[in-house]
Design a protein around this motif. Structure first.
Motif, PDB file in Angstrom:
ATOM      1  N   MET A   1     -38.052  -8.805  31.043  1.00 17.98           N
ATOM      2  CA  MET A   1     -38.510  -7.597  30.368  1.00 17.98           C
ATOM      3  C   MET A   1     -37.496  -6.470  30.591  1.00 17.98           C
ATOM      4  N   SER A   2     -37.274  -5.706  29.558  1.00 17.95           N
ATOM      5  CA  SER A   2     -36.288  -4.628  29.654  1.00 17.95           C
ATOM      6  C   SER A   2     -36.780  -3.527  30.597  1.00 17.95           C
ATOM      7  N   LYS A   3     -35.898  -3.065  31.472  1.00 16.32           N
ATOM      8  CA  LYS A   3     -36.239  -1.973  32.386  1.00 16.32           C
ATOM      9  C   LYS A   3     -35.562  -0.701  31.908  1.00 16.32           C
ATOM     10  N   LYS A   4     -36.238   0.411  32.232  1.00 19.89           N
ATOM     11  CA  LYS A   4     -35.736   1.711  31.784  1.00 19.89           C
ATOM     12  C   LYS A   4     -35.041   2.424  32.921  1.00 19.89           C
ATOM     13  N   ILE A   5     -33.809   2.841  32.699  1.00 23.62           N
ATOM     14  CA  ILE A   5     -33.203   3.689  33.729  1.00 23.62           C
ATOM     15  C   ILE A   5     -32.753   5.019  33.140  1.00 23.62           C
ATOM     16  N   LEU A   6     -32.899   6.040  33.957  1.00 27.33           N
ATOM     17  CA  LEU A   6     -32.436   7.368  33.555  1.00 27.33           C
ATOM     18  C   LEU A   6     -31.175   7.687  34.356  1.00 27.33           C
ATOM     19  N   VAL A   7     -30.151   8.120  33.657  1.00 23.30           N
ATOM     20  CA  VAL A   7     -28.885   8.456  34.306  1.00 23.30           C
ATOM     21  C   VAL A   7     -28.705   9.969  34.272  1.00 23.30           C
ATOM     22  N   VAL A   8     -28.613  10.576  35.452  1.00 18.56           N
ATOM     23  CA  VAL A   8     -28.364  12.019  35.529  1.00 18.56           C
ATOM     24  C   VAL A   8     -27.076  12.218  36.320  1.00 18.56           C
ATOM     25  N   ALA A   9     -26.001  12.466  35.609  1.00 16.47           N
ATOM     26  CA  ALA A   9     -24.675  12.492  36.234  1.00 16.47           C
ATOM     27  C   ALA A   9     -24.471  13.752  37.060  1.00 16.47           C
ATOM     28  N   GLY A  10     -25.018  14.900  36.590  1.00 11.66           N
ATOM     29  CA  GLY A  10     -24.938  16.132  37.367  1.00 11.66           C
ATOM     30  C   GLY A  10     -23.611  16.852  37.244  1.00 11.66           C
ATOM     31  N   ASP A  11     -23.113  17.346  38.378  1.00 14.42           N
ATOM     32  CA  ASP A  11     -21.986  18.286  38.377  1.00 14.42           C
ATOM     33  C   ASP A  11     -20.766  17.722  39.126  1.00 14.42           C
ATOM     34  N   GLY A  12     -19.677  18.480  39.059  1.00 16.70           N
ATOM     35  CA  GLY A  12     -18.475  18.151  39.837  1.00 16.70           C
ATOM     36  C   GLY A  12     -17.992  16.749  39.517  1.00 16.70           C
ATOM     37  N   ILE A  13     -17.821  15.927  40.580  1.00 16.01           N
ATOM     38  CA  ILE A  13     -17.357  14.557  40.354  1.00 16.01           C
ATOM     39  C   ILE A  13     -18.468  13.659  39.818  1.00 16.01           C
ATOM     40  N   GLY A  14     -19.718  14.188  39.749  1.00 16.58           N
ATOM     41  CA  GLY A  14     -20.858  13.370  39.299  1.00 16.58           C
ATOM     42  C   GLY A  14     -20.558  12.551  38.045  1.00 16.58           C
ATOM     43  N   PRO A  15     -20.153  13.218  36.940  1.00 20.10           N
ATOM     44  CA  PRO A  15     -19.902  12.462  35.713  1.00 20.10           C
ATOM     45  C   PRO A  15     -18.773  11.424  35.857  1.00 20.10           C
ATOM     46  N   GLU A  16     -17.772  11.727  36.697  1.00 22.61           N
ATOM     47  CA  GLU A  16     -16.642  10.790  36.857  1.00 22.61           C
ATOM     48  C   GLU A  16     -17.077   9.507  37.569  1.00 22.61           C
ATOM     49  N   ILE A  17     -17.861   9.649  38.632  1.00 19.09           N
ATOM     50  CA  ILE A  17     -18.247   8.463  39.410  1.00 19.09           C
ATOM     51  C   ILE A  17     -19.351   7.684  38.703  1.00 19.09           C
ATOM     52  N   VAL A  18     -20.237   8.411  38.005  1.00 15.08           N
ATOM     53  CA  VAL A  18     -21.303   7.717  37.269  1.00 15.08           C
ATOM     54  C   VAL A  18     -20.696   6.893  36.127  1.00 15.08           C
ATOM     55  N   ALA A  19     -19.628   7.407  35.504  1.00 15.83           N
ATOM     56  CA  ALA A  19     -18.978   6.651  34.422  1.00 15.83           C
ATOM     57  C   ALA A  19     -18.491   5.295  34.935  1.00 15.83           C
ATOM     58  N   GLU A  20     -17.972   5.267  36.171  1.00 21.96           N
ATOM     59  CA  GLU A  20     -17.484   3.995  36.727  1.00 21.96           C
ATOM     60  C   GLU A  20     -18.652   3.063  37.044  1.00 21.96           C
ATOM     61  N   ALA A  21     -19.749   3.643  37.550  1.00 26.46           N
ATOM     62  CA  ALA A  21     -20.930   2.821  37.843  1.00 26.46           C
ATOM     63  C   ALA A  21     -21.510   2.239  36.558  1.00 26.46           C
ATOM     64  N   MET A  22     -21.434   3.005  35.473  1.00 28.65           N
ATOM     65  CA  MET A  22     -21.968   2.510  34.202  1.00 28.65           C
ATOM     66  C   MET A  22     -21.148   1.330  33.670  1.00 28.65           C
ATOM     67  N   LEU A 310     -35.257  -2.869  40.417  1.00 30.24           N
ATOM     68  CA  LEU A 310     -35.131  -3.690  39.209  1.00 30.24           C
ATOM     69  C   LEU A 310     -35.290  -5.182  39.496  1.00 30.24           C
ATOM     70  N   ASP A 311     -35.642  -5.506  40.747  1.00 28.95           N
ATOM     71  CA  ASP A 311     -35.941  -6.888  41.092  1.00 28.95           C
ATOM     72  C   ASP A 311     -34.815  -7.845  40.693  1.00 28.95           C
ATOM     73  N   ALA A 312     -33.589  -7.453  40.989  1.00 29.44           N
ATOM     74  CA  ALA A 312     -32.439  -8.300  40.655  1.00 29.44           C
ATOM     75  C   ALA A 312     -31.517  -8.409  41.881  1.00 29.44           C
ATOM     76  N   PRO A 313     -32.045  -8.994  42.977  1.00 28.26           N
ATOM     77  CA  PRO A 313     -31.262  -9.025  44.227  1.00 28.26           C
ATOM     78  C   PRO A 313     -29.956  -9.811  44.093  1.00 28.26           C
ATOM     79  N   ALA A 314     -29.953 -10.848  43.261  1.00 31.64           N
ATOM     80  CA  ALA A 314     -28.725 -11.644  43.144  1.00 31.64           C
ATOM     81  C   ALA A 314     -27.617 -10.809  42.493  1.00 31.64           C
TER      82      ALA A 314
END
Ligand code: NAD
Length: 357
Positions: A1-22, A310-314
């Motif tokens: 089943m599809s899970k919903k996530i909300l991404v809030v990148a915030g300020d400073g380096i926030g958007p830069e590091i979140v882009a890499e995580a995405m 998200l119940d995805a330990p592997a």
């Protein structure tokens, strides 16, 4: 089943590091490991600039409707002169409170490849893997009465109150015991039961609760000794569980054992298993916009999100193994750079983790 996530990148380096995580999440989606619906929203200074509010109602509603929230960081000097209620940090605290995120999980893991980054001797910290479970919505940071009053003599008197109910202690202990069951099955409950009645009760409730977990070895330590032991012999600990304020202090101390603020993720969970995931560091305004921030703490926060919400330990293990492989390859962002390694920027580091996946 599809899970919903909300991404809030915030300020400073926030958007830069979140882009890499995405980038990492995108790989796991495109190879069929995960089915996600992803929404983005504003928080912190960015939200204040756009909407006059560090936590817009729209962001709060979207967070409540999601299975998990991935946050970059908030704050910066340009918002420091705002009234407290409008400051970026207020947005983050508000989100934690509104979601009822009472359990803060802060791992302090030292990848053997980074043993030289610690201020402690490599043999003391190499292979360190501690999880601190901090109570996040109670204790002295929230207890009433609080404040500063002026006495008839004209002298001021400041008051804060350490307060916990048995049920608040029990639920945070259960989080620690449940997690310890998936790790080394050892929990150290940290208190100040020799001086503070409230934490004497904490200890009693911990002992009562562990009766439901016959495999868990529960020990107790006074907070002053715990601080000393963390820098003397930190590898003695598996999971530590403690109050809001003790956890605040001890988890920063444990984080620095690893010597690399850019490597450490965190999770904050509520009773429904909904969680917010974020690196422990702030928005690093001093390096924002230069593409040099270490994205690994945020990438490892994604791994925690997969494991706890998200119940995805592997898939979580795959990410952690990919990070380890990238470190083995000798790639380092500036904050963890050492002789003989190859320095890379945020984007190259994110790409390397993706390749290692
Ligand atoms: P900080 O964690 O932002 O930075 C401390 C130092 O660590 C800086 O030198 C910074 O360059 C470095 N650093 C941090 N993250 C890094 C990364 N990923 N890669 C490389 N280097 C990194 O703490 P600060 O300077 O005290 O605070 C800056 C702002 O962040 C303030 O506005 C503060 O309120 C806010 N803050 C936010 C959070 C959060 O959003 N959870 C937490 C702490 C501080």
């Amino acid at each position: 089943m599809s899970k919903k996530i909300l991404v809030v990148a915030g300020d400073g380096i926030g958007p830069e590091i979140v882009a890499e995580a995405m980038k990492v999440l995108d790989v796991l989606q495109s190879d069929g490991t995960l089915e996600l619906s992803v929404e983005n929203a504003l928080i912190g200074g960015a939200a204040y600039d756009a909407a006059g509010d560090p936590l817009p109602q729209q962001t709060l509603d979207a967070a409540k409707a999601s299975d998990a929230v991935l946050l970059g960081a908030v704050g910066g000097p340009q918002w420091e002169s705002l009234p407290i209620a409008k400051r970026p940090e207020k947005g983050l605290l508000g989100l934690r409170a509104e979601l009822g995120l009472f359990a803060n999980l802060r791992p302090a893991i030292l990848y053997p490849q980074l043993a030289d980054a610690s201020t402690l001797k490599p043999e003391i910290v190499s292979g360190l893997d501690i999880l601190i479970v901090r109570e996040l919505t109670g204790g002295i940071y929230f207890g009433q009465p609080r404040g500063v009053e002026t006495l008839p003599s004209g002298e001021r008197r400041g008051v804060n109150t350490l307060v916990y109910t048995e049920s608040e202690v029990e639920r945070i202990c259960r989080v620690a015991f449940d997690i310890a069951m998936k790790r080394g099955k050892r929990v150290c409950s940290v208190d100040k039961a020799n001086v503070l009645e409230c934490t004497e009760m904490w200890r009693e409730v911990a002992i009562r609760t562990v009766a439901d977990y016959p495999e868990i070895e529960l020990t107790h330590m006074y907070v002053d000794n715990a601080a000393m032991q963390l820098v003397r012999a930190p590898k003695q600990f598996d999971v530590m569980v403690t109050t809001n304020m003790f956890g605040d202090i001890l988890s920063d101390c444990a984080a620095m054992l690893t010597g690399s603020i850019g490597m450490l993720p965190s999770a904050s969970l509520n009773a429904a298993g909904q969680g917010m995931y974020e690196p422990i560091h702030g928005s690093a305004p001093d390096i924002a916009g230069r593409g040099v921030a270490n994205p690994l703490a945020t990438i490892l926060s994604v791994a925690m999100m997969l494991r706890y919400s998200l119940d995805a330990p592997a898939a979580a293990e795959r990410i952690e193994a990919a990070v380890s492989r990238v470190l083995d390859q000798g790639l380092r962002t500036a904050d963890i750079m050492s002789a003989g390694m190859r320095q890379v920027g945020s984007s190259e580091m994110g790409d390397a983790v993706v390749a290692a996946l």
